[in-house]
Write a protein that holds these residues in place. Sequence first.
Motif, mmCIF file in Angstrom:
data_model
loop_
_atom_site.group_PDB
_atom_site.id
_atom_site.type_symbol
_atom_site.label_atom_id
_atom_site.label_comp_id
_atom_site.label_asym_id
_atom_site.label_seq_id
_atom_site.Cartn_x
_atom_site.Cartn_y
_atom_site.Cartn_z
ATOM 1 N N PRO A 86 0.831 -1.204 0.000
ATOM 2 C CA PRO A 86 0.000 0.000 0.000
ATOM 3 C C PRO A 86 0.866 1.255 0.000
ATOM 4 O O PRO A 86 1.864 1.321 0.717
ATOM 5 N N ALA A 87 0.479 2.209 -0.835
ATOM 6 C CA ALA A 87 1.213 3.467 -0.917
ATOM 7 C C ALA A 87 0.756 4.399 0.207
ATOM 8 O O ALA A 87 -0.395 4.380 0.610
ATOM 9 N N LEU A 88 1.667 5.180 0.694
ATOM 10 C CA LEU A 88 1.315 6.188 1.695
ATOM 11 C C LEU A 88 0.598 7.326 0.988
ATOM 12 O O LEU A 88 0.967 7.691 -0.123
ATOM 13 N N PRO A 89 -0.411 7.890 1.604
ATOM 14 C CA PRO A 89 -1.129 8.984 0.941
ATOM 15 C C PRO A 89 -0.246 10.224 0.811
ATOM 16 O O PRO A 89 0.558 10.525 1.694
ATOM 17 N N ASP A 90 -0.412 10.896 -0.303
ATOM 18 C CA ASP A 90 0.301 12.144 -0.532
ATOM 19 C C ASP A 90 -0.345 13.205 0.371
ATOM 20 O O ASP A 90 -1.545 13.464 0.262
ATOM 21 N N PRO A 91 0.426 13.807 1.272
ATOM 22 C CA PRO A 91 -0.153 14.787 2.206
ATOM 23 C C PRO A 91 -0.862 15.941 1.504
ATOM 24 O O PRO A 91 -1.903 16.401 1.973
ATOM 25 N N GLU A 92 -0.339 16.384 0.371
ATOM 26 C CA GLU A 92 -0.990 17.495 -0.341
ATOM 27 C C GLU A 92 -2.334 17.064 -0.899
ATOM 28 O O GLU A 92 -3.315 17.804 -0.824
ATOM 29 N N GLN A 93 -2.397 15.858 -1.469
ATOM 30 C CA GLN A 93 -3.661 15.368 -2.015
ATOM 31 C C GLN A 93 -4.674 15.146 -0.896
ATOM 32 O O GLN A 93 -5.852 15.444 -1.040
ATOM 33 N N LEU A 94 -4.204 14.618 0.221
ATOM 34 C CA LEU A 94 -5.082 14.403 1.366
ATOM 35 C C LEU A 94 -5.644 15.733 1.876
ATOM 36 O O LEU A 94 -6.835 15.855 2.168
ATOM 37 N N ALA A 95 -4.791 16.747 1.941
ATOM 38 C CA ALA A 95 -5.230 18.074 2.380
ATOM 39 C C ALA A 95 -6.247 18.663 1.404
ATOM 40 O O ALA A 95 -7.241 19.276 1.809
ATOM 41 N N THR A 96 -6.024 18.441 0.102
ATOM 42 C CA THR A 96 -6.957 18.934 -0.912
ATOM 43 C C THR A 96 -8.317 18.273 -0.750
ATOM 44 O O THR A 96 -9.357 18.938 -0.788
ATOM 45 N N LEU A 97 -8.326 16.954 -0.546
ATOM 46 C CA LEU A 97 -9.585 16.242 -0.337
ATOM 47 C C LEU A 97 -10.302 16.755 0.909
ATOM 48 O O LEU A 97 -11.523 16.948 0.901
#
Length: 129
Positions: A86-97
């Motif tokens: 499993p890939a770690l979530p991209d913090p920027e993408q997570l913040a955008t969501l």
Amino acid sequence: MSDPAVRVDTTSQVPPFEQIRAQLAALIVTGRLTEGERLPTVRQLASDLGLAPGTVARAYRELEAAELIRTRRGAGTRVAAPPSEPALPDPEQLATLARDFTASARALGADTEAVLTAVREALDEGAQP
């Protein structure tokens, strides 16, 4: 992909291609779209969402670069096999969501507690077997 769960908010500060990419990635990562499931063509999804085909094509390119989908001539665009790790979530993408969800919830009139409750419930649903 039956009923597309992808929606684009043209009033959002998040570009439409990123909204599409993030939503499809979330559907794939959570298993709501499974390996081998066919996605709509670029033209079809663009038409369904009222966007330019180039917008959807960019989202698809980014999903392909992330190895979440694959496109083959004659076979269309399909959900790729899940990665072995499993890939770690991209913090920027997570913040955008998180920003998108919060903005949408606030537009519905939700206060902070209602937003947090909705997130907790969604997390609890995801933890159910």
